[in-house]
Design a protein around this motif. Sequence first.
Motif, PDB file in Angstrom:
ATOM      1  N   ASP A   1       7.903   2.890  14.193  1.00  0.00           N
ATOM      2  CA  ASP A   1       6.828   3.630  13.516  1.00  0.00           C
ATOM      3  C   ASP A   1       7.089   3.710  12.016  1.00  0.00           C
ATOM      4  OD1 ASP A   1       5.653   4.129  16.019  1.00  0.00           O
ATOM      5  OD2 ASP A   1       6.880   5.923  16.301  1.00  0.00           O
ATOM      6  N   VAL A   2       8.331   4.031  11.661  1.00  0.00           N
ATOM      7  CA  VAL A   2       8.679   4.132  10.243  1.00  0.00           C
ATOM      8  C   VAL A   2       8.548   2.771   9.559  1.00  0.00           C
ATOM      9  CG1 VAL A   2      10.520   4.720   8.618  1.00  0.00           C
ATOM     10  CG2 VAL A   2      10.205   6.087  10.688  1.00  0.00           C
ATOM     11  N   LEU A   3       8.983   1.720  10.241  1.00  0.00           N
ATOM     12  CA  LEU A   3       8.885   0.379   9.666  1.00  0.00           C
ATOM     13  C   LEU A   3       7.434  -0.023   9.423  1.00  0.00           C
ATOM     14  CD1 LEU A   3      11.644  -1.519  11.681  1.00  0.00           C
ATOM     15  CD2 LEU A   3      11.596  -1.152   9.214  1.00  0.00           C
ATOM     16  N   ARG A   4       6.554   0.304  10.367  1.00  0.00           N
ATOM     17  CA  ARG A   4       5.130  -0.025  10.193  1.00  0.00           C
ATOM     18  C   ARG A   4       4.546   0.723   9.002  1.00  0.00           C
ATOM     19  NH1 ARG A   4       2.178  -2.146  14.543  1.00  0.00           N
ATOM     20  NH2 ARG A   4       0.388  -1.934  13.128  1.00  0.00           N
ATOM     21  N   ILE A   5       4.917   1.987   8.851  1.00  0.00           N
ATOM     22  CA  ILE A   5       4.437   2.760   7.711  1.00  0.00           C
ATOM     23  C   ILE A   5       4.940   2.151   6.406  1.00  0.00           C
ATOM     24  CG2 ILE A   5       4.578   4.988   6.541  1.00  0.00           C
ATOM     25  CD1 ILE A   5       2.723   5.048   8.910  1.00  0.00           C
ATOM     26  N   ILE A   6       6.215   1.765   6.373  1.00  0.00           N
ATOM     27  CA  ILE A   6       6.793   1.152   5.173  1.00  0.00           C
ATOM     28  C   ILE A   6       6.072  -0.148   4.835  1.00  0.00           C
ATOM     29  CG2 ILE A   6       8.870   0.096   4.200  1.00  0.00           C
ATOM     30  CD1 ILE A   6       8.966   3.137   4.363  1.00  0.00           C
ATOM     31  N   ASN A   7       5.809  -0.972   5.842  1.00  0.00           N
ATOM     32  CA  ASN A   7       5.119  -2.239   5.606  1.00  0.00           C
ATOM     33  C   ASN A   7       3.700  -2.020   5.095  1.00  0.00           C
ATOM     34  OD1 ASN A   7       7.301  -3.823   6.358  1.00  0.00           O
ATOM     35  ND2 ASN A   7       6.690  -3.924   8.502  1.00  0.00           N
ATOM     36  N   ASP A   8       3.022  -1.000   5.628  1.00  0.00           N
ATOM     37  CA  ASP A   8       1.668  -0.706   5.146  1.00  0.00           C
ATOM     38  C   ASP A   8       1.693  -0.249   3.695  1.00  0.00           C
ATOM     39  OD1 ASP A   8       0.591  -1.399   7.559  1.00  0.00           O
ATOM     40  OD2 ASP A   8       0.363   0.653   8.307  1.00  0.00           O
TER      41      ASP A   8
ATOM     42  N   ALA B   1      -3.735   3.557   2.796  1.00  0.00           N
ATOM     43  CA  ALA B   1      -2.929   2.754   3.722  1.00  0.00           C
ATOM     44  C   ALA B   1      -2.389   3.585   4.871  1.00  0.00           C
ATOM     45  CB  ALA B   1      -1.772   2.093   2.969  1.00  0.00           C
ATOM     46  N   ILE B   2      -2.363   4.904   4.710  1.00  0.00           N
ATOM     47  CA  ILE B   2      -1.851   5.778   5.759  1.00  0.00           C
ATOM     48  C   ILE B   2      -2.968   6.499   6.502  1.00  0.00           C
ATOM     49  CG2 ILE B   2      -0.312   7.721   6.249  1.00  0.00           C
ATOM     50  CD1 ILE B   2       1.061   5.174   5.221  1.00  0.00           C
ATOM     51  N   ASN B   3      -3.990   6.933   5.775  1.00  0.00           N
ATOM     52  CA  ASN B   3      -5.004   7.817   6.360  1.00  0.00           C
ATOM     53  C   ASN B   3      -6.326   7.142   6.718  1.00  0.00           C
ATOM     54  OD1 ASN B   3      -3.599  10.451   6.199  1.00  0.00           O
ATOM     55  ND2 ASN B   3      -3.647  10.068   4.000  1.00  0.00           N
ATOM     56  N   ALA B   4      -6.561   5.938   6.229  1.00  0.00           N
ATOM     57  CA  ALA B   4      -7.840   5.285   6.513  1.00  0.00           C
ATOM     58  C   ALA B   4      -7.929   4.899   7.988  1.00  0.00           C
ATOM     59  CB  ALA B   4      -8.014   4.050   5.631  1.00  0.00           C
ATOM     60  N   PRO B   5      -9.122   4.946   8.567  1.00  0.00           N
ATOM     61  CA  PRO B   5      -9.287   4.511   9.962  1.00  0.00           C
ATOM     62  C   PRO B   5      -8.788   3.082  10.152  1.00  0.00           C
ATOM     63  CG  PRO B   5     -11.248   5.650   9.209  1.00  0.00           C
ATOM     64  CD  PRO B   5     -10.385   5.466   7.993  1.00  0.00           C
ATOM     65  N   ASN B   6      -8.299   2.800  11.357  1.00  0.00           N
ATOM     66  CA  ASN B   6      -7.779   1.482  11.745  1.00  0.00           C
ATOM     67  C   ASN B   6      -6.407   1.173  11.145  1.00  0.00           C
ATOM     68  OD1 ASN B   6     -10.140   0.937  13.252  1.00  0.00           O
ATOM     69  ND2 ASN B   6     -11.168   0.140  11.435  1.00  0.00           N
ATOM     70  N   THR B   7      -5.789   2.141  10.456  1.00  0.00           N
ATOM     71  CA  THR B   7      -4.422   1.938   9.990  1.00  0.00           C
ATOM     72  C   THR B   7      -3.443   2.466  11.036  1.00  0.00           C
ATOM     73  OG1 THR B   7      -4.350   4.069   8.841  1.00  0.00           O
ATOM     74  CG2 THR B   7      -5.126   2.149   7.591  1.00  0.00           C
ATOM     75  N   TYR B   8      -2.188   2.056  10.929  1.00  0.00           N
ATOM     76  CA  TYR B   8      -1.189   2.495  11.906  1.00  0.00           C
ATOM     77  C   TYR B   8      -0.922   3.989  11.790  1.00  0.00           C
ATOM     78  CZ  TYR B   8       2.935   2.290  14.889  1.00  0.00           C
ATOM     79  OH  TYR B   8       3.836   2.484  15.908  1.00  0.00           O
ATOM     80  N   GLY B   9      -0.894   4.492  10.561  1.00  0.00           N
ATOM     81  CA  GLY B   9      -0.687   5.915  10.375  1.00  0.00           C
ATOM     82  C   GLY B   9      -1.793   6.744  10.997  1.00  0.00           C
ATOM     83  N   TYR B  10      -3.021   6.270  10.865  1.00  0.00           N
ATOM     84  CA  TYR B  10      -4.161   6.974  11.459  1.00  0.00           C
ATOM     85  C   TYR B  10      -4.038   6.996  12.985  1.00  0.00           C
ATOM     86  CZ  TYR B  10      -9.051   8.221  12.378  1.00  0.00           C
ATOM     87  OH  TYR B  10     -10.195   8.850  12.815  1.00  0.00           O
ATOM     88  N   ALA B  11      -3.569   5.889  13.571  1.00  0.00           N
ATOM     89  CA  ALA B  11      -3.388   5.825  15.019  1.00  0.00           C
ATOM     90  C   ALA B  11      -2.295   6.786  15.477  1.00  0.00           C
ATOM     91  CB  ALA B  11      -3.057   4.403  15.443  1.00  0.00           C
TER      92      ALA B  11
END
Length: 242
Positions: A133-140, A194-204
Amino acid sequence: MKRIDKPSLVVFVFSILLGIFLAFQFKQTVPYFAPVTLNSIQTTKNEINTINKEIDELNIMIDNKNEQIKMLESIASGDENIIDILKSELSKNKIVAGFEKVQGPGIIIRMEDNMSEEAFGQEYNLDLIHDADVLRIINDLRGAGAEAISINDQRVLSISEIKCGGPIIRINGRSVGTPFYIKAIGNPKLLNAAINAPNTYGYALMTIDQINIETSIEDEIIIPEYNGRFNFKHAKPSKEGD
């Protein structure tokens, strides 16, 4: 039976042939337009954005090369002190490599496990934050143009390890627990999206897994330098001609 005279028959046949000819010509000249969908529009926009990003990167590269040319010309003419120039280049390279403390606008992300009563007893992946999860956030964040990133004041570089260690996560060989504070310097609006927009990993993570994620836009963020050590065991400088 009514008799059809020859001139009328000729006109009739000619009209049929003319109609067939016109229909064939019309079919040949009418272009085919593919249906326009939202997906095709978005794909085209993404391609345009990618090309524009490549153009910007090439322009930056050209500007850097022009600066290097001017520097070499100044050295050759004796107008610049080579020691001062080398110190300036060393400072720039340390910033790029992550060995200098930096500051600037960006966002701070707070991530914490889902500690609600409903989460207990659910699947393991639904209530805890994992290294993936952290890695996906970092990549985004990197994809959104983040220029510097840290996790709980640990500078994140391309060589940084991020892996699970039970209820904690190890970063650069050091153990950190939740909540995780991720700091990123860059365009605050792009990083936030990159974190809060719909269809992003953070949003999921927020809407599906119910992970607690909070973001705040900051005008001034300080990210420390990388203070770890690393040695290249296998990678070596390439020799000329190889």
